[in-house]
Structures are given as C-alpha cells and as structure tokens.
Design a protein around this motif. Sequence first.
Motif, short mmCIF file in Angstrom:
data_model
loop_
_atom_site.label_atom_id
_atom_site.label_comp_id
_atom_site.label_asym_id
_atom_site.label_seq_id
_atom_site.Cartn_x
_atom_site.Cartn_y
_atom_site.Cartn_z
N MET A 1 -3.76 22.07 -6.28
CA MET A 1 -4.12 20.93 -5.47
C MET A 1 -5.64 20.84 -5.41
SD MET A 1 -2.74 19.81 -1.79
CE MET A 1 -3.68 20.55 -0.52
N THR A 2 -6.20 19.66 -5.67
CA THR A 2 -7.65 19.48 -5.63
C THR A 2 -8.03 18.74 -4.37
OG1 THR A 2 -7.53 17.39 -6.80
CG2 THR A 2 -7.78 19.37 -8.14
N THR A 3 -9.23 19.00 -3.92
CA THR A 3 -9.72 18.30 -2.73
C THR A 3 -10.61 17.15 -3.18
OG1 THR A 3 -11.60 19.79 -2.53
CG2 THR A 3 -9.62 20.36 -1.30
N ALA A 4 -10.49 16.06 -2.50
CA ALA A 4 -11.29 14.88 -2.83
C ALA A 4 -12.71 15.07 -2.32
CB ALA A 4 -10.68 13.64 -2.19
N ASN A 5 -13.63 14.45 -2.98
CA ASN A 5 -15.02 14.49 -2.54
C ASN A 5 -15.14 13.65 -1.27
OD1 ASN A 5 -17.74 14.50 -2.20
ND2 ASN A 5 -18.23 13.60 -4.19
N LEU A 6 -15.51 14.27 -0.17
CA LEU A 6 -15.56 13.59 1.11
C LEU A 6 -16.94 13.01 1.41
CD1 LEU A 6 -13.42 16.05 3.24
CD2 LEU A 6 -12.70 13.96 2.12
N HIS A 7 -17.83 13.10 0.48
CA HIS A 7 -19.19 12.61 0.70
C HIS A 7 -19.34 11.20 0.12
CE1 HIS A 7 -20.51 16.50 2.10
NE2 HIS A 7 -19.89 17.06 1.06
N ALA A 8 -20.06 10.37 0.86
CA ALA A 8 -20.34 9.02 0.38
C ALA A 8 -21.38 9.07 -0.73
CB ALA A 8 -20.85 8.16 1.52
N PRO A 9 -21.33 8.11 -1.64
CA PRO A 9 -22.35 8.07 -2.69
C PRO A 9 -23.75 7.94 -2.08
CG PRO A 9 -20.60 6.50 -3.14
CD PRO A 9 -20.37 7.04 -1.77
N LEU A 10 -24.72 8.43 -2.79
CA LEU A 10 -26.10 8.42 -2.33
C LEU A 10 -26.53 7.00 -1.96
CD1 LEU A 10 -28.61 10.13 -1.88
CD2 LEU A 10 -29.30 9.60 -4.22
#
Length: 63
Positions: A1-10
């Motif tokens: 299971m992979t975790t999604a990137n929770l950071h907004a784009p720059l």
Amino acid sequence: MTTANLHAPLGAVSVLRLVDGIMNFKTNLVEWNESRQTRKALSQLSAAQLEDIGVTRADIDKL
C-alpha cells in the motif's frame, strides 16, 4: 500500500490565498454597492413613505 503525497504543489497555497482575497474583495464590493443603492433609494422617499415601511432617516445611515 502506498501513501499519497499530502503536500500541495509549490505555490498552490499562495495562489489559493490570492484567489480567496480577490473573491472576498469582489463580495465586499458587491455588498457595499447594494447597500449604497438601497440608501440612495430610501433617501428619496418622503417621511410618510418611510414611516409606512417602518424606517426613519436615522435608520438609513445605519444601512
């Protein structure tokens, strides 16, 4: 299971804040203009007409 990137784009947060600021400004401008038009219309009524709708001249300034 992979975790999604929770950071907004720059820069996304800055753009969102800018857009929110512009939308808030527009909303405030529309509300101010509607109040201005209402005050103008009410100020053109006679004292008897204002009394009929339950408004005094002093009330007009509070709008």
